[in-house]
Design an enzyme around this catalytic site. Sequence first.
Site, mmCIF file in Angstrom:
data_model
loop_
_atom_site.group_PDB
_atom_site.id
_atom_site.type_symbol
_atom_site.label_atom_id
_atom_site.label_comp_id
_atom_site.label_asym_id
_atom_site.label_seq_id
_atom_site.Cartn_x
_atom_site.Cartn_y
_atom_site.Cartn_z
ATOM 1 N N SER A 118 13.577 7.517 -5.900
ATOM 2 C CA SER A 118 13.215 6.916 -7.180
ATOM 3 C C SER A 118 13.977 7.509 -8.361
ATOM 4 C CB SER A 118 11.717 7.049 -7.418
ATOM 5 O OG SER A 118 10.980 6.420 -6.404
ATOM 6 N N HIS A 173 11.124 9.570 -12.065
ATOM 7 C CA HIS A 173 11.582 8.296 -12.618
ATOM 8 C C HIS A 173 12.109 8.510 -14.034
ATOM 9 C CE1 HIS A 173 8.416 6.071 -9.903
ATOM 10 N NE2 HIS A 173 9.288 6.788 -9.214
#
Length: 205
Positions: A118, A173
Site C-alpha cells: 500500500s 498510505h
Amino acid sequence: MNFEPSVTLYLIVATVVVSLLAWQNPRWLQAMIHHPPSVQRGEYWRLVTHGFIHADGTHLAFNMITLFFFGMAMERVLVPAIGMGGFVLFYLAAIVLASLPSHLSHLRDPGYRSLGASGAVSAVLFAYILLQPWSLLFVFFIPVPAIVFAAVYIGYSLYAQRQNRDNINHSAHLWGGAWGVGFMLLLEPALLGRFFQELLSPLGG
C-alpha cells in the site's frame, strides 16, 4: 510488433507470485513480514519484503489493480527521465520510507506486524494526482476526481489506522503518498505551481 517490457507489470507479477507462495507457506510469510524488533536484530530485508506479501486476496487485488492503472501512467512519465531501474528504486524506496514512521514507533513492540504494498502504491497514485488532480478515477465504476479521491483516501487511512484491526499499515498510505509527491517535486519543482494552477481552474480546465 515490438514488445516493450513494462516495469509495472514485472512488479505486479513478482508481488502476486510472492504473495501466493507466502499464503501456501506461513513460515515464509512470517519471515518476510515487517516486524520492527526482528529488523533491529539484523533482519533488514523485512523493510522491503513486507511490500510483496498481502493479508488476503482482496488486499492484493486492490493494490495490484491500482498499481496497474497508475503505475503504467507514471511509468510513461518517469522511465524516460530516470530509467526502468530508477522506477524500481522509486517503488522500493516507497516501501521502506512509508513504513519507517511506524517502524520507529514500534521498535520494542513484539506484537506489531504489518504487510502489503500500500505504501508504494500510494506513492505512485499520489505522484499521478500531483500531475492530474482533476482527472477522473473510476472507483467501483463511479467517476471521482483524483483530488477528491485523495482527500477521502487520506481520511480513511487516518480512521483505519486508529482502529488498528489488521496487519495493514494504514499510516504507510500517507507516508507513501508524501514520498511520491516529494520525489516528483525533487525531479521538477515547477510541478507544485502547476498543480495549484490546475487545482484552482474550474474542473481542471
